[in-house]
Write a protein that holds these residues in place. Sequence first.
Motif, PDB file in Angstrom:
ATOM      1  N   ASP A  24       0.836  -1.209   0.000  1.00 12.87           N
ATOM      2  CA  ASP A  24       0.000   0.000   0.000  1.00 12.87           C
ATOM      3  C   ASP A  24       0.869   1.256   0.000  1.00 12.87           C
ATOM      4  O   ASP A  24       0.558   2.239  -0.683  1.00 12.87           O
ATOM      5  CB  ASP A  24      -0.919   0.014   1.236  1.00 12.87           C
ATOM      6  N   GLU A  75       1.067   4.142  -2.950  1.00 15.69           N
ATOM      7  CA  GLU A  75       0.889   5.566  -2.653  1.00 15.69           C
ATOM      8  C   GLU A  75       2.038   6.385  -3.244  1.00 15.69           C
ATOM      9  O   GLU A  75       1.828   7.407  -3.887  1.00 15.69           O
ATOM     10  CB  GLU A  75       0.817   5.782  -1.142  1.00 15.69           C
ATOM     11  N   SER A 113       2.269   5.923  -7.276  1.00 14.50           N
ATOM     12  CA  SER A 113       1.187   6.530  -8.050  1.00 14.50           C
ATOM     13  C   SER A 113       1.468   8.004  -8.343  1.00 14.50           C
ATOM     14  O   SER A 113       1.073   8.524  -9.389  1.00 14.50           O
ATOM     15  CB  SER A 113      -0.152   6.369  -7.325  1.00 14.50           C
ATOM     16  N   HIS A 133      -9.946   7.208 -17.252  1.00 11.95           N
ATOM     17  CA  HIS A 133     -10.751   6.848 -16.090  1.00 11.95           C
ATOM     18  C   HIS A 133     -11.762   5.758 -16.443  1.00 11.95           C
ATOM     19  O   HIS A 133     -12.009   4.846 -15.645  1.00 11.95           O
ATOM     20  CB  HIS A 133     -11.469   8.078 -15.540  1.00 11.95           C
ATOM     21  N   PHE A 167      -4.193   2.020 -10.597  1.00 16.16           N
ATOM     22  CA  PHE A 167      -4.551   2.253  -9.188  1.00 16.16           C
ATOM     23  C   PHE A 167      -4.823   3.743  -8.955  1.00 16.16           C
ATOM     24  O   PHE A 167      -5.809   4.118  -8.320  1.00 16.16           O
ATOM     25  CB  PHE A 167      -3.398   1.763  -8.311  1.00 16.16           C
ATOM     26  N   ALA A 168      -3.929   4.594  -9.474  1.00 16.98           N
ATOM     27  CA  ALA A 168      -4.086   6.036  -9.278  1.00 16.98           C
ATOM     28  C   ALA A 168      -5.350   6.552  -9.939  1.00 16.98           C
ATOM     29  O   ALA A 168      -6.081   7.371  -9.363  1.00 16.98           O
ATOM     30  CB  ALA A 168      -2.857   6.760  -9.821  1.00 16.98           C
ATOM     31  N   GLN A 213      -8.104   4.857 -10.644  1.00 17.82           N
ATOM     32  CA  GLN A 213      -9.288   4.333  -9.966  1.00 17.82           C
ATOM     33  C   GLN A 213      -9.636   5.141  -8.719  1.00 17.82           C
ATOM     34  O   GLN A 213     -10.783   5.173  -8.296  1.00 17.82           O
ATOM     35  CB  GLN A 213      -9.064   2.865  -9.581  1.00 17.82           C
ATOM     36  N   ARG A 214      -8.615   5.812  -8.166  1.00 17.65           N
ATOM     37  CA  ARG A 214      -8.861   6.619  -6.976  1.00 17.65           C
ATOM     38  C   ARG A 214      -9.319   8.017  -7.341  1.00 17.65           C
ATOM     39  O   ARG A 214      -9.556   8.830  -6.442  1.00 17.65           O
ATOM     40  CB  ARG A 214      -7.584   6.704  -6.133  1.00 17.65           C
TER      41      ARG A 214
END
Length: 362
Positions: free
Chosen positions: A263, A267, A270, A296, A358-359, A361-362
């Motif tokens: 994780d 962080e 990303s 996206h 990942f980035a 999706q956030r």
Amino acid sequence: MYFDERPKARREDLYDRERELEELLNSISSRKPLILLKGIRRLGKTSLLRVALNEAKLPHVIVDLRGVNPNSRRDLYLRFQAALNEYLSKNAPLLKRLKDKIRLIDGVRISGVGVSLSWKNPETLYSLISALESEGFVIAFDEVQEIRGPAGKELASLIAHFYDYGETSFILTGSEIGLLYEFIGIEDPTAPLYGRVFHEIELSRFSREQSIDFLRKGFEQAGIEAPDEILEDAVNRLDGIVGWLVKFGIISLREGLGKKTVDIVLEEASKMALGELDRFLEKRPLARKRYLTILHAIARGRNTWSELKTELEKAEKREITDATLARLLDALLKASFIEKNVNGRNITYHIADPVLEFALQR
């Protein structure tokens, strides 16, 4: 050591790239005029290049073009100057031999520690490379697709000249594979390098088994026995991209190896991935929102042609032509932010880098 973010320089620090290394060494030793080394970001192209050139034991210049002003001859010449001086600083006898060959070149000034180039005259770099050719230099341009416009065309013309009339081997690396092909003009008869034969070497992601083995051996080098479940979770989320696996190893050694380590990696990583995307978008301000809408959507699994067209039309509240969508997707494919999957007549798209996904999706 495997867990070192700096480019590798020794064979023993590379993991499982023997085939690609031998292919690159053979291409260099046989003096192929144009060699392409390609693969998406963070697969270890620069490391492979440095190891091969060190083992070839030939004089060489590695010009890093990341972040260069794509339209600036000044930037190109200063990058070449810095790369040449870095090599000559470790090879004083070679500098001494070169002095007599280059002291009369217009635009080249020699000092005790290296050379200084004037960027006023485009003939300066031609003449300098001719002098380096007499010493058997190999010239590498790392991330060559970064330079475009007039400076990029000038560089491509220079390489084409030595391809036709010289004996210098040029190695071009590229992470944005479609743009790398544009630089050498595969489909453009007006491009300076169009029609030239090149030798191509591609780096791929590690397989799942290779990735787990890479991490296990990296931790063993640090005297740590890593639990299988933690390694498997890291590979599930970071895929076989060696740069992210190395980052996982480094952060684990720094923070401790645990279930939350990946994780922390995501962080930190990303931010890097989004920074690279932002540099791409900065050059395309008018289409920025469209690219982000597409990315996206793909990150959320809306990844077919019809779904992407629907997402764009919903965002803009008007009809989008097929040609517009094709142009946007083509740019993202050429920059290697996305990849295309073809299954029969079904075509889908996915984000090439799991950290960028990942980035997004956030």
